[in-house]
Design a protein around this motif. Structure first.
Motif, PDB file in Angstrom:
ATOM      1  N   THR A   1     -22.844  76.388  55.640  1.00  0.00           N
ATOM      2  CA  THR A   1     -22.618  77.681  56.274  1.00  0.00           C
ATOM      3  C   THR A   1     -21.658  78.459  55.395  1.00  0.00           C
ATOM      4  O   THR A   1     -20.604  77.949  55.014  1.00  0.00           O
ATOM      5  CB  THR A   1     -22.020  77.507  57.690  1.00  0.00           C
ATOM      6  N   ASN A   2     -22.028  79.677  55.053  1.00  0.00           N
ATOM      7  CA  ASN A   2     -21.155  80.521  54.248  1.00  0.00           C
ATOM      8  C   ASN A   2     -19.975  80.941  55.112  1.00  0.00           C
ATOM      9  O   ASN A   2     -20.166  81.569  56.159  1.00  0.00           O
ATOM     10  CB  ASN A   2     -21.929  81.745  53.749  1.00  0.00           C
ATOM     11  N   PRO A   3     -18.747  80.602  54.716  1.00  0.00           N
ATOM     12  CA  PRO A   3     -17.592  80.909  55.557  1.00  0.00           C
ATOM     13  C   PRO A   3     -17.310  82.403  55.687  1.00  0.00           C
ATOM     14  O   PRO A   3     -16.690  82.824  56.663  1.00  0.00           O
ATOM     15  CB  PRO A   3     -16.432  80.192  54.851  1.00  0.00           C
ATOM     16  N   ASP A   4     -17.767  83.201  54.739  1.00  0.00           N
ATOM     17  CA  ASP A   4     -17.519  84.645  54.791  1.00  0.00           C
ATOM     18  C   ASP A   4     -18.536  85.382  55.662  1.00  0.00           C
ATOM     19  O   ASP A   4     -18.201  86.351  56.328  1.00  0.00           O
ATOM     20  CB  ASP A   4     -17.527  85.241  53.390  1.00  0.00           C
ATOM     21  N   THR A   5     -19.780  84.927  55.626  1.00  0.00           N
ATOM     22  CA  THR A   5     -20.830  85.646  56.351  1.00  0.00           C
ATOM     23  C   THR A   5     -21.254  84.939  57.626  1.00  0.00           C
ATOM     24  O   THR A   5     -21.881  85.542  58.477  1.00  0.00           O
ATOM     25  CB  THR A   5     -22.083  85.804  55.460  1.00  0.00           C
ATOM     26  N   GLY A   6     -20.978  83.633  57.718  1.00  0.00           N
ATOM     27  CA  GLY A   6     -21.412  82.863  58.873  1.00  0.00           C
ATOM     28  C   GLY A   6     -22.877  82.476  58.820  1.00  0.00           C
ATOM     29  O   GLY A   6     -23.389  81.851  59.741  1.00  0.00           O
TER      30      GLY A   6
END
Length: 148
Positions: A91-96
């Motif tokens: 999961t991309n931590p910036d975009t979710g």
């Protein structure tokens, strides 16, 4: 004059929605916001919009490109290290945004490059699932480059 600025902002917003990657989306979104802020903050609306759009474009591209780098690093690791048929998720931590990548066996193309096909599942901006079959080749430095 106001109609022209509004039209420019709407066009930029439409472009932002149809961009191919996060760097482009960030650039278009930044340009849209910058144009709007520049037009509202400047006495010369057109000049303010142009300067704001340029600054927003650059800033948005830089931020969006960093997000791309994070996902590209995860995908690169998957293509280099994940056994064929086994899924890697993150999961991309910036975009979710959630990603699942399942690579297929490596093969040599007609150009003597090493290729791997990979199935990538993710969600779009509206949260709808998307499935893509992509192809990547290994660069001489060991990194992988998506072709499609």
């Amino acid at each position: 004059m106001k109609k022209g600025i509004l039209l420019m902002v709407l066009i930029l917003a439409l472009v932002a929605g149809g961009c191919a990657n996060k760097a482009q989306t960030g650039a278009a979104t930044g340009a849209t916001a910058g144009a709007l802020i520049g037009a509202l903050a400047s006495k010369n609306k057109l000049t303010g919009a142009a300067i704001g759009a340029g600054a927003g474009l650059l800033l948005g591209y830089v931020i969006g490109n960093e997000w791309d780098k994070s996902d590209n690093q995860k995908l690169n690791h998957t293509l280099e290290n994940q056994p064929s048929g086994q899924t890697s998720t993150w999961t991309n931590p910036d975009t979710g945004r959630y990603y699942a990548a399942t690579p297929e066996p490596a093969y040599t193309g007609s150009d003597n490059r090493t290729y791997r096909d990979v199935y990538i599942e993710t969600t779009d901006a509206d949260g709808k699932p998307q499935k893509v079959k992509a192809k990547a080749y290994r660069n001489p430095d060991g990194t992988w480059q998506l072709v499609q």
